[in-house]
Design an enzyme around this catalytic site. Structure first.
Site, mmCIF file in Angstrom:
data_model
loop_
_atom_site.group_PDB
_atom_site.id
_atom_site.type_symbol
_atom_site.label_atom_id
_atom_site.label_comp_id
_atom_site.label_asym_id
_atom_site.label_seq_id
_atom_site.Cartn_x
_atom_site.Cartn_y
_atom_site.Cartn_z
ATOM 1 N N GLU A 182 6.033 0.003 -8.694
ATOM 2 C CA GLU A 182 7.291 -0.043 -9.435
ATOM 3 C C GLU A 182 8.060 1.273 -9.300
ATOM 4 O OE1 GLU A 182 4.513 -2.989 -11.295
ATOM 5 O OE2 GLU A 182 4.357 -0.915 -10.595
ATOM 6 N N PRO A 217 -7.044 1.988 0.963
ATOM 7 C CA PRO A 217 -7.176 1.389 -0.376
ATOM 8 C C PRO A 217 -5.911 1.555 -1.201
ATOM 9 C CG PRO A 217 -9.108 2.708 0.174
ATOM 10 C CD PRO A 217 -8.061 3.009 1.206
ATOM 11 N N ARG A 218 -5.649 0.583 -2.057
ATOM 12 C CA ARG A 218 -4.460 0.593 -2.906
ATOM 13 C C ARG A 218 -4.514 1.704 -3.944
ATOM 14 N NH1 ARG A 218 -0.806 1.252 -5.613
ATOM 15 N NH2 ARG A 218 0.692 -0.203 -6.550
ATOM 16 N N ASN A 237 2.744 -5.332 -1.530
ATOM 17 C CA ASN A 237 4.069 -5.338 -0.912
ATOM 18 C C ASN A 237 3.967 -5.492 0.606
ATOM 19 O OD1 ASN A 237 6.729 -4.956 -0.195
ATOM 20 N ND2 ASN A 237 6.723 -2.753 -0.594
ATOM 21 N N LEU A 238 4.492 -6.591 1.139
ATOM 22 C CA LEU A 238 4.496 -6.798 2.590
ATOM 23 C C LEU A 238 5.786 -6.333 3.237
ATOM 24 C CD1 LEU A 238 6.377 -9.566 3.316
ATOM 25 C CD2 LEU A 238 4.542 -10.601 2.004
ATOM 26 N N ILE A 239 6.796 -6.022 2.431
ATOM 27 C CA ILE A 239 8.108 -5.662 2.970
ATOM 28 C C ILE A 239 8.055 -4.340 3.721
ATOM 29 C CG2 ILE A 239 10.504 -5.141 2.337
ATOM 30 C CD1 ILE A 239 10.059 -6.995 -0.118
ATOM 31 N N GLU A 240 7.252 -3.399 3.209
ATOM 32 C CA GLU A 240 7.157 -2.090 3.845
ATOM 33 C C GLU A 240 6.587 -2.215 5.254
ATOM 34 O OE1 GLU A 240 5.584 2.421 2.760
ATOM 35 O OE2 GLU A 240 4.915 0.702 1.570
ATOM 36 N N LEU A 266 -1.743 9.719 0.055
ATOM 37 C CA LEU A 266 -0.636 9.022 -0.590
ATOM 38 C C LEU A 266 0.661 9.317 0.152
ATOM 39 C CD1 LEU A 266 -1.433 9.690 -4.360
ATOM 40 C CD2 LEU A 266 -1.934 7.639 -3.031
ATOM 41 N N GLY A 267 1.569 8.347 0.142
ATOM 42 C CA GLY A 267 2.893 8.562 0.700
ATOM 43 C C GLY A 267 2.960 8.518 2.216
#
Length: 546
Positions: free
Chosen positions: A68, A304-305, A371-374, A345-346
């Site tokens: 988010e 990993p998420r 999120n698959l858009i990235e 991260l990032g």
């Protein structure tokens, strides 16, 4: 201040959340052992604030977690573009969300934890900061928070709003709390028509179907350039398991072991959503797409998420008998390692840029997908499992566009990933289809920011709030409340002409705002970048390590 009738259910809810505060404190202490960020400024969650935190008349944006917050970054950048100098009050619920959100702050902005949803903590938050408008990102609708904003005349909205069938069923089970909460929102701007229908069924006021803000995200161009330079030197093609969740890494490792030295057969291939959106291929056609590669012929990368799981995933890889190298300790592009662990991260653009295909985390366990858009925006073909309810419309659109395919389980996902890597022509076609899919749905940020500013400018200036005295004063307003000194001089949300969403043309998404510190000679929102050296070691800065 207007009074809003509180139902018996809301009063009971307030008692419950107040009694649950010791459990929350205990949970925070436990989480802080793995993620120290949870130990930071714990008092903010209960309405106690540092006197130095001063802001008035701000646009409050609540982004609970990392995903988010990344969506909020796109929206905040567009708000700043449309109204330079708008003060931002940013709140979060998780340590990763707060860490990411700190990168978005500019001079005059304030970042605090989301208040725990008790009457006392919420009142302390709203009376202390007095935002002009509130923007909740995606799903975060809390009963006490919505009621308190309605009492104070603060328009509270839900941006990039989504609501799955599962979440709708849960809300309907608690309808005595959920329906008043959704009805109290000033506006919701849904991601899709299906989301809009479900939100309206709970009593929400639909302000428009604006699409998904995440389509407006622009991948880090420097990371993509870096990835391409590394990719040209790697001995094996890379497949990334992106944003994997607990239990899914074990599924992947089991599938890799099964196909490590043996190429899949026609029976292993199984049905899948083809690049043209068809549900499968005839058996004879499948044979032409059979991968001749074994799993050992591909470099597998697991990202990993959740960063608190990096160590556990590294241990799991070793337990399953695979050699592993971690991104945080690699001095350059690793060679000869069976599994890479993306523990930073990032850097998702770097990971996607390195990869021939991406397995979608969260979709192989019943978790709704990540999120698959990235991945699509980085031109990386996507192989997803059966569970994608968090991104239901985006998943179907990606499949229809030819940039993604769906399989039944992890075993088939590995087979189809090997098939893509082996078929260069098909992989290139899916890459271009994924990129086209990502680029064709932009414009949500521009529409949402215009609607927020139009609603914010229509709100009258807030009336002074009487600061309580006595032993509860610190909890209700916090020490050093600027209202006692007559307010502050931060820039307010200036009036902007109301803009109809139908009058707006979709535009390119803006890049996230920079951190508070600005290098000399660079205005806010920009940062100095070093000259890229493709031969330099691939080293993760300390502050970005998991």
């Amino acid at each position: 201040m207007p009074r809003v009738s509180r139902s018996p259910a809301l009063r009971l809810y307030g008692i419950f959340t107040r009694l649950a505060q010791p459990l929350l404190r205990r949970k925070l202490r436990k989480r802080a052992k793995a993620e120290p960020g949870y130990a930071h400024a714990v008092g903010e969650r209960f309405g106690v604030y540092d006197p130095a935190l001063q802001i008035r008349d701000a646009c409050w944006v609540h982004a609970v977690s990392l995903g988010e917050t990344r969506a909020a970054a796109i929206l905040i950048a567009e708000l700043r573009r449309q109204l330079p100098g708008v003060p931002i009050l940013l709140t979060h619920g998780t340590a990763t969300g707060r860490e990411e959100g700190a990168k978005l702050l500019q001079d005059g902005d304030v970042q605090v934890w989301q208040p725990w949803d008790t009457p006392k903590a919420v009142a302390a938050f709203l009376d202390r900061f007095r935002p002009r408008i509130g923007v909740l990102m995606e799903t975060e609708v809390w009963p006490e928070l919505t009621a308190a904003c309605a009492e104070r005349g603060i328009p509270l909205t839900l941006a990039n709003a989504r609501l799955s069938e599962k979440s709708l069923a849960k809300a309907e089970r608690w309808s005595s709390l959920a329906r008043p909460a959704y009805a109290s929102l000033a506006a919701v701007w849904a991601q899709s028509e299906a989301d809009a229908h479900r939100l309206v069924s709970l009593g929400a006021k639909l302000g428009g179907v604006f699409g998904n803000l995440k389509f407006d995200a622009q991948p880090d161009a420097r990371q993509l350039v870096h990835a391409q330079a590394l990719r040209a030197r790697l001995p094996k093609p890379v497949v990334v398991f992106a944003s994997s969740r607990d239990g899914e890494e074990a599924m992947l490792l089991d599938a890799l072991r099964h196909f490590w030295t043996t190429a899949p057969s026609s029976d292993d291939f199984g049905p899948a959503a083809a690049a043209d959106g068809n549900p499968g291929r005839p058996r004879g056609e499948r044979a032409r797409h059979l991968p001749r590669l074994r799993a050992c012929d591909v470099q597998w990368l697991i990202v990993p998420r959740h960063p608190q799981r990096f160590d556990a995933v590294a241990e799991l890889i070793a337990q399953r008998g695979f050699a592993c190298v971690r991104r945080s300790t690699a001095e350059g592009a690793p060679e000869g390692e069976e599994i890479w662990l993306g523990d930073s991260l990032g850097e998702m653009a770097l990971y996607y840029g390195l990869s021939e295909a991406a397995l979608l985390g969260g979709s192989f366990a019943p978790l709704g997908g990540q999120n698959l858009i990235e991945a699509a925006a980085c031109a990386c073909p996507i192989v997803m499992g059966p569970s994608t309810f968090n991104f239901a419309e985006a998943a179907e659109l990606a499949i229809a566009a030819g940039g993604a395919l769906r399989v039944d389980d992890m075993m088939k996902a590995v087979v189809h990933a090997l098939s893509l890597v082996a078929d260069k022509g098909r992989c290139a076609a899916m890459s271009q289809a994924a990129l086209g899919f990502a680029g064709s749905h932009r414009g949500a940020a521009e529409r949402t920011a215009a609607a927020i500013l139009a609603l914010g400018q229509s709100v009258p200036d807030p009336e002074p709030v009487v600061v309580p005295v006595g032993p509860d004063a610190a909890m209700a307003a916090g020490p050093g409340d600027a209202s006692a000194a007559g307010g502050s001089s931060e820039p307010s949300m200036q009036a902007v002409p109301p803009v109809s969403p139908q009058m707006l043309e979709p535009g390119a998404g803006a890049a996230p705002a920079s951190t508070t510190a600005h290098p000399a000679g660079h205005p806010p929102g920009e940062r100095a970048e070093p000259v890229f050296d493709p031969d330099a070691p691939l080293v993760v800065p300390d502050e970005r390590r998991g």
